[in-house]
Design a protein around this motif. Structure first.
Motif, PDB file in Angstrom:
ATOM      1  N   ALA A 414       0.831  -1.200   0.000  1.00  0.00           N
ATOM      2  CA  ALA A 414       0.000   0.000   0.000  1.00  0.00           C
ATOM      3  C   ALA A 414       0.864   1.248   0.000  1.00  0.00           C
ATOM      4  CB  ALA A 414      -0.938  -0.018   1.224  1.00  0.00           C
ATOM      5  N   GLU A 415       1.985   1.236   0.750  1.00  0.00           N
ATOM      6  CA  GLU A 415       2.871   2.405   0.792  1.00  0.00           C
ATOM      7  C   GLU A 415       3.515   2.645  -0.561  1.00  0.00           C
ATOM      8  OE1 GLU A 415       4.862   5.708   2.276  1.00  0.00           O
ATOM      9  OE2 GLU A 415       3.164   4.546   3.082  1.00  0.00           O
ATOM     10  N   ARG A 416       3.936   1.574  -1.223  1.00  0.00           N
ATOM     11  CA  ARG A 416       4.548   1.732  -2.528  1.00  0.00           C
ATOM     12  C   ARG A 416       3.539   2.278  -3.526  1.00  0.00           C
ATOM     13  NH1 ARG A 416       6.937  -3.238  -1.093  1.00  0.00           N
ATOM     14  NH2 ARG A 416       5.388  -4.353  -2.336  1.00  0.00           N
ATOM     15  N   ALA A 417       2.284   1.826  -3.468  1.00  0.00           N
ATOM     16  CA  ALA A 417       1.260   2.336  -4.368  1.00  0.00           C
ATOM     17  C   ALA A 417       1.038   3.825  -4.158  1.00  0.00           C
ATOM     18  CB  ALA A 417      -0.050   1.529  -4.176  1.00  0.00           C
ATOM     19  N   ARG A 418       1.003   4.225  -2.837  1.00  0.00           N
ATOM     20  CA  ARG A 418       0.812   5.652  -2.556  1.00  0.00           C
ATOM     21  C   ARG A 418       1.940   6.486  -3.121  1.00  0.00           C
ATOM     22  NH1 ARG A 418       2.665   9.354   0.474  1.00  0.00           N
ATOM     23  NH2 ARG A 418       4.181   7.948   1.410  1.00  0.00           N
ATOM     24  N   ILE A 419       3.176   6.023  -2.921  1.00  0.00           N
ATOM     25  CA  ILE A 419       4.333   6.782  -3.387  1.00  0.00           C
ATOM     26  C   ILE A 419       4.332   6.882  -4.897  1.00  0.00           C
ATOM     27  CG2 ILE A 419       6.860   6.767  -3.536  1.00  0.00           C
ATOM     28  CD1 ILE A 419       6.888   5.502  -0.752  1.00  0.00           C
ATOM     29  N   GLN A 420       3.994   5.809  -5.598  1.00  0.00           N
ATOM     30  CA  GLN A 420       3.970   5.822  -7.056  1.00  0.00           C
ATOM     31  C   GLN A 420       2.909   6.780  -7.568  1.00  0.00           C
ATOM     32  OE1 GLN A 420       3.435   1.936  -8.748  1.00  0.00           O
ATOM     33  NE2 GLN A 420       3.667   2.678 -10.871  1.00  0.00           N
ATOM     34  N   ALA A 421       1.722   6.769  -6.871  1.00  0.00           N
ATOM     35  CA  ALA A 421       0.655   7.688  -7.275  1.00  0.00           C
ATOM     36  C   ALA A 421       1.090   9.134  -7.091  1.00  0.00           C
ATOM     37  CB  ALA A 421      -0.613   7.386  -6.471  1.00  0.00           C
ATOM     38  N   ASP A 422       1.809   9.455  -5.976  1.00  0.00           N
ATOM     39  CA  ASP A 422       2.301  10.829  -5.763  1.00  0.00           C
ATOM     40  C   ASP A 422       3.262  11.240  -6.859  1.00  0.00           C
ATOM     41  OD1 ASP A 422       0.803  11.215  -3.501  1.00  0.00           O
ATOM     42  OD2 ASP A 422       2.416  10.648  -2.100  1.00  0.00           O
ATOM     43  N   HIS A 423       4.183  10.350  -7.236  1.00  0.00           N
ATOM     44  CA  HIS A 423       5.133  10.672  -8.301  1.00  0.00           C
ATOM     45  C   HIS A 423       4.435  10.937  -9.614  1.00  0.00           C
ATOM     46  CE1 HIS A 423       8.673   8.524  -6.071  1.00  0.00           C
ATOM     47  NE2 HIS A 423       8.325   9.714  -5.525  1.00  0.00           N
ATOM     48  N   GLU A 424       3.406  10.183  -9.940  1.00  0.00           N
ATOM     49  CA  GLU A 424       2.693  10.372 -11.192  1.00  0.00           C
ATOM     50  C   GLU A 424       2.001  11.725 -11.212  1.00  0.00           C
ATOM     51  OE1 GLU A 424       1.365   9.521 -15.010  1.00  0.00           O
ATOM     52  OE2 GLU A 424       2.916   8.631 -13.755  1.00  0.00           O
ATOM     53  N   VAL A 425       1.432  12.103 -10.034  1.00  0.00           N
ATOM     54  CA  VAL A 425       0.778  13.418  -9.957  1.00  0.00           C
ATOM     55  C   VAL A 425       1.799  14.533 -10.192  1.00  0.00           C
ATOM     56  CG1 VAL A 425      -0.383  15.030  -8.395  1.00  0.00           C
ATOM     57  CG2 VAL A 425      -1.141  12.659  -8.524  1.00  0.00           C
ATOM     58  N   GLU A 426       2.994  14.433  -9.573  1.00  0.00           N
ATOM     59  CA  GLU A 426       4.025  15.439  -9.757  1.00  0.00           C
ATOM     60  C   GLU A 426       4.449  15.542 -11.211  1.00  0.00           C
ATOM     61  OE1 GLU A 426       5.303  17.680  -7.741  1.00  0.00           O
ATOM     62  OE2 GLU A 426       3.906  17.029  -6.174  1.00  0.00           O
ATOM     63  N   ARG A 427       4.594  14.381 -11.868  1.00  0.00           N
ATOM     64  CA  ARG A 427       4.995  14.414 -13.287  1.00  0.00           C
ATOM     65  C   ARG A 427       3.945  15.093 -14.138  1.00  0.00           C
ATOM     66  NH1 ARG A 427       4.046  11.859 -17.815  1.00  0.00           N
ATOM     67  NH2 ARG A 427       2.483  10.515 -16.872  1.00  0.00           N
ATOM     68  N   LEU A 428       2.629  14.753 -13.879  1.00  0.00           N
ATOM     69  CA  LEU A 428       1.561  15.359 -14.664  1.00  0.00           C
ATOM     70  C   LEU A 428       1.470  16.855 -14.418  1.00  0.00           C
ATOM     71  CD1 LEU A 428      -1.135  12.541 -14.288  1.00  0.00           C
ATOM     72  CD2 LEU A 428       0.165  13.137 -16.347  1.00  0.00           C
ATOM     73  N   ARG A 429       1.762  17.284 -13.184  1.00  0.00           N
ATOM     74  CA  ARG A 429       1.761  18.731 -12.909  1.00  0.00           C
ATOM     75  C   ARG A 429       2.860  19.437 -13.718  1.00  0.00           C
ATOM     76  NH1 ARG A 429       0.816  18.729  -6.320  1.00  0.00           N
ATOM     77  NH2 ARG A 429      -1.434  18.248  -6.406  1.00  0.00           N
ATOM     78  N   GLY A 430       4.039  18.796 -13.844  1.00  0.00           N
ATOM     79  CA  GLY A 430       5.100  19.392 -14.653  1.00  0.00           C
ATOM     80  C   GLY A 430       4.695  19.505 -16.100  1.00  0.00           C
ATOM     81  N   GLU A 431       4.029  18.437 -16.635  1.00  0.00           N
ATOM     82  CA  GLU A 431       3.583  18.498 -18.018  1.00  0.00           C
ATOM     83  C   GLU A 431       2.536  19.572 -18.193  1.00  0.00           C
ATOM     84  OE1 GLU A 431       2.290  14.710 -19.316  1.00  0.00           O
ATOM     85  OE2 GLU A 431       4.284  13.782 -19.215  1.00  0.00           O
ATOM     86  N   TRP A 432       1.659  19.740 -17.175  1.00  0.00           N
ATOM     87  CA  TRP A 432       0.632  20.797 -17.270  1.00  0.00           C
ATOM     88  C   TRP A 432       1.294  22.178 -17.347  1.00  0.00           C
ATOM     89  CZ3 TRP A 432      -0.339  24.905 -14.147  1.00  0.00           C
ATOM     90  CH2 TRP A 432      -1.470  25.676 -14.413  1.00  0.00           C
ATOM     91  N   THR A 433       2.351  22.357 -16.529  1.00  0.00           N
ATOM     92  CA  THR A 433       3.045  23.665 -16.541  1.00  0.00           C
ATOM     93  C   THR A 433       3.622  23.941 -17.919  1.00  0.00           C
ATOM     94  OG1 THR A 433       3.581  23.470 -14.195  1.00  0.00           O
ATOM     95  CG2 THR A 433       4.900  25.008 -15.498  1.00  0.00           C
ATOM     96  N   LYS A 434       4.277  22.910 -18.514  1.00  0.00           N
ATOM     97  CA  LYS A 434       4.853  23.099 -19.848  1.00  0.00           C
ATOM     98  C   LYS A 434       3.770  23.381 -20.887  1.00  0.00           C
ATOM     99  CE  LYS A 434       8.841  20.088 -19.065  1.00  0.00           C
ATOM    100  NZ  LYS A 434       9.536  18.853 -19.503  1.00  0.00           N
ATOM    101  N   ALA A 435       2.656  22.591 -20.828  1.00  0.00           N
ATOM    102  CA  ALA A 435       1.586  22.766 -21.800  1.00  0.00           C
ATOM    103  C   ALA A 435       0.942  24.129 -21.641  1.00  0.00           C
ATOM    104  CB  ALA A 435       0.551  21.640 -21.650  1.00  0.00           C
ATOM    105  N   SER A 436       0.792  24.571 -20.391  1.00  0.00           N
ATOM    106  CA  SER A 436       0.163  25.879 -20.145  1.00  0.00           C
ATOM    107  C   SER A 436       1.043  27.004 -20.701  1.00  0.00           C
ATOM    108  CB  SER A 436      -0.048  26.066 -18.645  1.00  0.00           C
ATOM    109  OG  SER A 436      -0.579  27.336 -18.377  1.00  0.00           O
TER     110      SER A 436
END
Length: 809
Positions: A414-436
């Motif tokens: 469960a901890e590994r799943a949470r950490i992976q989900a957090d990393h994916e959110v951070e990556r998508l936020r970076g892509e949003w910044t670039k796209a914006s």
């Protein structure tokens, strides 16, 4: 010489600055222990004046003057002499080569009451090596005599008493100023020799006047008389000679005038190239007409081209319109591309936002699943947070021993799943910044392009289309080329016109010059009968002038033959008259210039000869007078030689000066004998025999014995008597300008005296200082004598330096 102020710094035992004030100290004593520096004070006075000290035994030695532990010293003496105040200064320097005297000066103070302060006004009398000779001249004593008569050092007090007679005579000569007689003798001998040489020189000069004899003077006077007669005869002949000369000159002028006119007439000829000048004038006129026509056509074409070019639209507006059309097409094309790009980037941004929201929902679910799993495994969840020595979060007890880890696989997943989900959110936020950012950049560029398209369309409103603008530019370029070609053609025609005008002007100048030449040739010939000419037809005028000149030249040739015959007859008459005049001049030997007319040279030559003869008479008269004056001067020089020779003989050192010294020595010994009687209680009397001092001992049957046989105390008494007699009697015996012994310094002998004699010496010194106005300074160890002295300078030695303190009872 009377000391006023003595300053010592680094001198001998006085290593520190020391000042001795001698004002109000006419009678003083230097007291102190042996070796304290009492004699050094007297040495400093002597050194300031003469740059030497008698105790050193060598006048060139100065090393003893500088204190051993110092590199620089100074001695400064202020003293009075003959109503003036002087300053003598000598500086000592130690270098690698030894001790040397530097910056020596002798100055006279403007204020006789000053003490030589830095701001006092002074006059420098001498400096460096000139100081000692200046001091000797000022005081009147050399170093050797000064230490014999003024500053009597230890061991030398009796030097004057024991000196050889010749040396003592030399001292008395200097003290009495009698060296003036020696100088008189030297000057007289020099004068005698000079007058002798002068007389010999005058005799040799007289030998050069052997030509100034009476017969020579008579011969010169006879020559003057003969020349005066010749001058009278020449003055009588000159009118006839002038008449013949005028006839010759007139005939010569007639021949010269005819020859000159003939030659001028023969030179008349038509100038070369005159006939071709008319043809060239016509050709250049035609060329100028053609150039005028071509210039008018070029000016018309240039005006037309400029007017057409001025009517065409400006090039700048056409080129700007063409640039605006091109930019509008390019900008519209970029606008379409940018619109598509912006739409694509907006769609990508929406896709990223949707994915990000989905990822955030997944993170929330992972966190909830981890919390549920953690509650089912609380111990396993807390155990990783325990620390040794810390408190347990459950029981709050201190943890002493770390428990081993508990396994909870589902919690870790469960901890590994949470950490992976957090990393994916951070990556998508970076892509949003670039796209914006990309979408905003595309939107900004789209707005800029849209604004530029609107601006360009507004600027092009009402302007022709691009095809029309391009056609207008092409027509404008053709008009510009046509205008340039017309301008170039106009310049060429103008240049050709200017060149043709220059050529025409040159031809006109040549024509004008040809006419001027005709006038220049004809005008001077008018006086010879030249005919009038047609100036409008130069060719015909030249023909008439040349023909007339040839006829006139032939006429002058015929007339010239008769003129030469008349000239020959006039010259014959002139030659006969000149021969008679030449014979007349040759008799007295008159020289004259045979190349010039007799009328010009005869009278001046006789006048010059007469002046020379008269000058020779005057020269002989003057030389005879000079010879008489030289002979008188020779006789006077011989008489002066005899007088000077006699005076030099009388003033020899063994003559009059020796008699004066002997007389002065008699008086000196008489007064010294009186002093000696008082000092010895009547026991001794001083006499001299041919300059040698003898003592008469009244207690020994008036026996005579040399002064050298006296004991130490007796020698002191005799020496003191002599010193006091010198000090008292010298002003009366000395000549003007002699030495002035205003001071005396005694540095020995008092210890050899008994109490009675010591009392007598003390009284004598007091009388000399107080009643007779002399400065008396003594160096003594005897308390009884020191106590009687009104001023005492106590000299002490301590801490490596001597010091002086003034004491007044």
């Amino acid at each position: 010489m009377r000391p006023v102020l003595l300053e010592m710094n680094g001198f001998a035992s006085f290593r520190e600055p020391t000042v001795m004030d001698f004002r109000e100290a006419d009678y003083f004593a230097l007291v102190g222990p042996t070796g304290s520096g009492k004699s050094t004070v007297i040495d400093a006075i002597t050194f300031a004046l003469y740059a030497s000290v008698p105790r050193w035994g060598d006048r060139r030695m100065v090393a003893n003057a500088l204190a051993p532990t110092t590199d620089r010293g100074i001695v400064r003496l202020v003293f009075d002499l003959a109503g003036h105040r002087y300053v003598a200064v000598r500086e000592l320097r130690r270098t690698a080569g030894g001790v040397h005297v530097k910056n020596a000066r002798l100055e006279r103070l403007a204020d006789p009451a000053a003490l030589g302060a830095p701001d006092d006004v002074t006059e420098v009398l001498a400096s460096d090596s000139e100081v000692t000779p200046a001091v000797e001249k000022l005081i009147g004593l050399p170093f050797e005599h000064f230490i014999t008569c003024v500053a009597l050092p230890q061991g030398d007090f009796a030097e004057f008493l024991h000196e050889q007679p010749a040396k003592r005579q030399e001292i008395l000569v200097r003290l009495m100023g009698l060296q003036v007689y020696t100088r008189i003798a030297q000057a007289a001998n020099t004068k005698a020799e000079s007058e002798k040489q002068h007389a010999e020189l005058l005799a040799r000069q007289l030998e050069e006047f052997t030509d100034a004899t009476e017969p020579a003077l008579q011969a010169a006077q006879g020559q003057v008389a003969a020349l005066e007669k010749v001058a009278e005869r020449i003055r009588a002949m000159l009118p006839e000679l002038a008449q013949h000369g005028a006839a010759v000159a007139e005939a010569q002028q007639a021949c010269a005038a005819l020859a000159e006119e003939r030659d001028r007439l023969r030179m008349v000829a038509v100038p070369a190239g005159f006939e071709e000048l008319g043809e060239r004038e016509g050709e250049i006129r035609a060329a100028c007409g053609t150039a005028d026509e071509e210039l008018a056509a070029a000016e018309t074409a240039d005006t037309t081209a400029r007017e057409q070019l001025a009517a065409a639209p400006p090039r700048a507006s056409l080129e700007q319109a063409r640039r605006d059309h091109a930019e509008l097409d390019e900008t519209e094309e970029r606008l379409l591309t940018t619109q598509a790009l912006q739409q694509w980037r907006a769609a990508a941004l929406r896709d990223v936002i949707a994915v990000e929201k989905e990822a955030e929902r997944f993170v929330q679910q992972a966190r909830q699943a981890r919390e549920v799993t953690a509650r089912s495994h609380l111990a396993a969840a807390l155990r990783p947070h325990l620390r040794a020595g810390g408190s347990c979060p459950v029981c709050e007890q201190r943890v002493t021993t770390m428990p081993g880890p508990l396994t909870a696989p589902d919690l870790d997943a469960a901890e590994r799943a949470r950490i992976q989900a957090d990393h994916e959110v951070e990556r998508l936020r970076g892509e949003w910044t670039k796209a914006s950012r990309a979408e905003q950049q595309a939107a900004g560029e789209l707005n800029m392009l849209a604004g530029r398209v609107a601006t360009l369309r507004a600027d092009l409103a009402g302007t022709p289309a691009l095809e029309q603008v391009t056609a207008a530019l092409a027509r404008r370029e053709r008009l510009e080329r046509t205008a340039e070609e017309a301008d170039a053609q106009l310049r060429r025609t103008r240049t050709a016109r200017v060149s043709a005008e220059k050529t025409a002007a040159g031809v006109r100048r040549e024509v004008q010059a040809a006419r001027a030449v005709l006038e220049q040739v004809r005008d001077p010939l008018v006086t010879l009968g030249a005919p009038a000419l047609d100036r409008d037809d130069p060719t015909a005028a030249w023909t008439v002038l040349v023909s007339w000149a040839a006829d006139a030249a032939a006429t002058r040739t015929t007339a010239l033959s008769g003129a030469h015959e008349r000239l020959a007859r006039a010259r014959g008459r002139l030659t006969t008259a000149e021969d008679r005049l030449a014979d007349m001049l040759a008799a007295p030997g008159v020289e004259f210039d045979t190349e010039r007319p007799f009328t010009e040279t005869a009278e001046p030559a006789v006048a010059a000869a007469l002046r020379g003869a008269r000058q020779e008479v005057r020269r002989l008269v003057e030389r005879r007078e000079q010879a008489a004056k030289l002979d008188a001067r020779r006789q006077h020089a011989e008489q002066a030689h005899q007088v000077a020779k006699t005076l030099g003989h009388l003033m020899r050192a063994d003559g009059f000066p020796r008699w004066l010294v002997t007389t002065a020595l008699d008086e000196l010994v008489a007064h010294a004998s009186e002093r000696l009687a008082g000092l010895s209680d009547g026991q001794f009397e001083l006499v001299h025999d041919d300059g040698n001092f003898l003592v008469i001992d009244h207690t020994d049957a008036d026996g005579r014995r040399p002064a050298k046989t006296l004991s130490g105390g007796e020698t002191f008494q005799v020496s003191l008597a002599l010193a006091l007699a010198l000090s008292e009697q010298l002003p009366a015996m000395a000549a003007a300008g002699a030495a002035r012994l205003e001071s005396i310094f005694l540095d020995e002998g008092f210890g050899t005296l008994d109490e009675t004699t010591l009392e007598t010496v003390a009284a004598t010194l007091e009388e000399l200082a107080i009643r007779r106005g002399r400065m008396v300074g003594i160096v003594t160890h005897i308390s009884a004598l020191a106590e009687r002295v009104p001023t005492r300078f106590a000299v002490h030695r301590g801490r490596g330096t001597s010091s002086v303190q003034r004491e007044t009872p």
